[in-house]
Design a protein around this motif. Structure first.
Motif, short mmCIF file in Angstrom:
data_model
loop_
_atom_site.label_atom_id
_atom_site.label_comp_id
_atom_site.label_asym_id
_atom_site.label_seq_id
_atom_site.Cartn_x
_atom_site.Cartn_y
_atom_site.Cartn_z
N GLY A 178 44.99 38.52 30.24
CA GLY A 178 44.42 39.46 30.99
C GLY A 178 43.85 39.05 32.34
O GLY A 178 44.11 37.99 32.96
N PHE A 179 43.05 39.80 32.97
CA PHE A 179 42.45 39.88 34.32
C PHE A 179 41.22 39.78 34.11
O PHE A 179 40.77 40.24 33.46
CB PHE A 179 42.90 41.00 35.07
CG PHE A 179 42.23 41.33 36.32
CD1 PHE A 179 42.78 40.69 37.48
CD2 PHE A 179 40.74 41.83 36.47
CE1 PHE A 179 42.10 40.97 38.88
CE2 PHE A 179 40.33 42.21 37.47
CZ PHE A 179 40.73 41.70 38.63
N LEU A 234 47.69 41.13 26.65
CA LEU A 234 46.06 41.67 26.43
C LEU A 234 45.77 42.41 27.75
O LEU A 234 45.74 41.73 28.82
CB LEU A 234 45.08 40.51 26.01
CG LEU A 234 43.79 41.01 25.93
CD1 LEU A 234 43.09 40.29 24.69
CD2 LEU A 234 42.90 40.60 26.99
N SER A 235 45.35 43.66 27.80
CA SER A 235 44.63 44.38 28.90
C SER A 235 45.83 44.41 29.98
O SER A 235 46.94 45.04 29.93
CB SER A 235 43.36 43.73 29.20
OG SER A 235 42.63 44.79 29.87
N MET A 236 45.70 43.71 31.12
CA MET A 236 46.68 43.70 32.07
C MET A 236 47.78 43.39 31.70
O MET A 236 48.92 43.55 32.21
CB MET A 236 46.24 43.16 33.39
CG MET A 236 46.98 42.93 34.56
SD MET A 236 46.54 41.79 35.98
CE MET A 236 46.79 40.25 35.51
N TYR A 245 49.40 45.96 30.22
CA TYR A 245 50.22 46.92 31.38
C TYR A 245 51.42 46.30 31.79
O TYR A 245 52.61 47.13 31.94
CB TYR A 245 49.16 46.93 32.66
CG TYR A 245 47.88 47.58 32.51
CD1 TYR A 245 47.40 48.39 31.37
CD2 TYR A 245 47.02 47.05 33.42
CE1 TYR A 245 46.20 48.39 31.07
CE2 TYR A 245 45.64 47.23 33.31
CZ TYR A 245 45.12 48.27 32.13
OH TYR A 245 43.56 48.55 32.05
N ARG A 285 38.98 50.10 42.34
CA ARG A 285 39.70 48.83 42.22
C ARG A 285 39.90 48.43 43.56
O ARG A 285 40.04 47.09 44.11
CB ARG A 285 40.83 49.03 41.38
CG ARG A 285 40.94 49.11 40.00
CD ARG A 285 42.18 48.56 39.50
NE ARG A 285 42.36 49.08 38.18
CZ ARG A 285 41.93 48.61 36.83
NH1 ARG A 285 41.47 47.34 37.07
NH2 ARG A 285 42.22 49.02 35.87
N MET A 300 31.96 41.50 35.71
CA MET A 300 32.77 41.73 34.40
C MET A 300 32.15 41.15 33.06
O MET A 300 32.55 41.93 31.99
CB MET A 300 34.08 41.34 34.64
CG MET A 300 35.01 42.19 35.70
SD MET A 300 36.69 41.63 35.46
CE MET A 300 37.42 42.14 34.04
N MET A 357 47.32 46.90 39.84
CA MET A 357 46.55 47.79 38.72
C MET A 357 46.49 49.15 39.09
O MET A 357 46.88 50.06 38.30
CB MET A 357 45.65 46.93 37.85
CG MET A 357 45.78 45.88 37.20
SD MET A 357 44.73 45.37 36.08
CE MET A 357 43.36 44.54 37.29
N LEU A 373 35.85 48.40 27.60
CA LEU A 373 37.01 48.68 28.60
C LEU A 373 38.01 49.40 28.12
O LEU A 373 38.47 50.20 28.80
CB LEU A 373 37.34 47.25 29.15
CG LEU A 373 36.00 46.40 30.15
CD1 LEU A 373 36.61 45.04 30.52
CD2 LEU A 373 35.53 47.24 31.16
N HIS A 416 36.51 43.21 24.28
CA HIS A 416 37.55 43.20 25.00
C HIS A 416 38.32 41.81 25.00
O HIS A 416 39.74 41.94 24.73
CB HIS A 416 37.26 43.40 26.46
CG HIS A 416 38.42 43.55 27.23
ND1 HIS A 416 39.42 44.86 27.11
CD2 HIS A 416 39.04 43.22 28.26
CE1 HIS A 416 40.38 44.97 27.95
NE2 HIS A 416 39.96 43.99 28.82
C1 MLT Z 1 41.94 43.04 31.84
O1 MLT Z 1 41.10 42.60 31.02
O2 MLT Z 1 43.01 42.59 31.81
C2 MLT Z 1 41.37 44.10 32.75
O3 MLT Z 1 40.01 44.34 32.24
C3 MLT Z 1 42.15 45.09 32.76
C4 MLT Z 1 41.83 46.17 33.62
O4 MLT Z 1 40.94 45.82 34.64
O5 MLT Z 1 42.02 47.31 33.56
#
Ligand code: MLT
Length: 267
Positions: A29-30, A95-97, A100, A134, A153, A192, A219, A245
């Protein structure tokens, strides 16, 4: 963990490649790196070949982009598989990003997938407000630095019980985030912000899919993941108790059980 290096799409990427068996590719993730998967790399590599790259710009991978789209990250993964000579279909777990990116991998390289695992993520695009925020954050990280993002975060990443009693995980995550270059963070935020909405495409994702989500994830809430599982033709949702998360780091045994169950019965 031994990291290998390979050039993909003109960028030098670092990745873990360990174990033998059907391939599972883990996407962080990010703004993190492959190390968030350390417990899963250990457990899954007993029965699988596990690939865990640092995405371009992150961790030990190179990359100096102003913006990286989720499609670009997905194309890098396809390039990684090409460079490694991997033709067999794989299971992608993001995971998360990373989730995506996994949707975009399905969209553009779907023939390479035998299964999909999406952890703590969502299918919807950003609202106009979230996208604008963002872009604002992308500008501010360039002046304020990565540690400022990490501080903002961190409280949102973990379940209350993790924040109270697993401070080593929180600190390790802070160190990873603070070490990511501000330009990399800004580039991913801009990518994103313009990621496509996948909600209407879920019904067409007919490969076996596992959704994994922490019950205290603020999140990407568990209810949203449940709704994604309902919209997909062939999906199950595995809720993780006492996790936020960062479920794979917070409750590794529970997450590993979900992943291994899915991998041994569905793909
Ligand atoms: C992540 O964990 O990758 C981020 O929270 C994703 C996001 O910012 O949407």
């Amino acid at each position: 963990m031994e990291m290998r290096k390979i050039t993909v799409n003109e960028v030098r990427l670092s990745y873990v490649d360990t174990g033998t068996g059907p391939i599972v590719l883990l996407l962080h993730g990010f703004p993190l790196d492959h190390s968030m998967w350390r417990h899963q790399i250990e457990a899954l590599s007993q029965r699988h070949r596990v690939l865990a790259p640092d995405l371009r710009g992150f961790g030990q991978s190179e990359g100096q982009d102003d913006k990286v789209t989720m499609r670009q990250f997905a194309d890098d993964l396809a390039g990684l598989l090409d460079s490694l000579g991997i033709l067999e279909p794989i299971t992608l777990c993001g995971l998360s990003m990373g989730g995506y990116i996994a949707w975009q991998f399905w969209r553009h390289h779907g023939a390479r997938l035998t299964g999909l695992i999406v952890c703590n993520s969502r299918a919807a695009a950003d609202s106009a407000e979230a996208a604008a925020e963002r872009l604002r954050l992308a500008d501010s990280v360039l002046t304020e630095g990565s540690a400022a993002i990490a501080d903002a975060m961190l409280p949102k990443l973990f379940a209350p019980s993790t924040l109270e009693s697993q401070s080593s995980i929180v600190e390790a995550t802070r160190r990873v985030m603070a070490a990511i270059r501000p330009t990399t963070i800004a580039a991913a935020l801009r990518g994103m912000a313009e990621r496509p909405d996948m909600t209407d495409e879920l019904a067409g994702i007919d490969i076996p899919t596992l959704l994994v989500g922490g019950e205290f994830d603020v999140l990407t809430p568990a209810d949203e993941m449940r709704a994604i599982a309902r919209a997909l033709p062939d999906a199950t949702f595995c809720p993780i108790a006492d996790a936020g998360h960062m479920a794979p780091l917070e409750q590794p045994a529970r997450v590993n059980r979900c992943l291994l169950d899915f991998l041994s019965t569905r793909v």
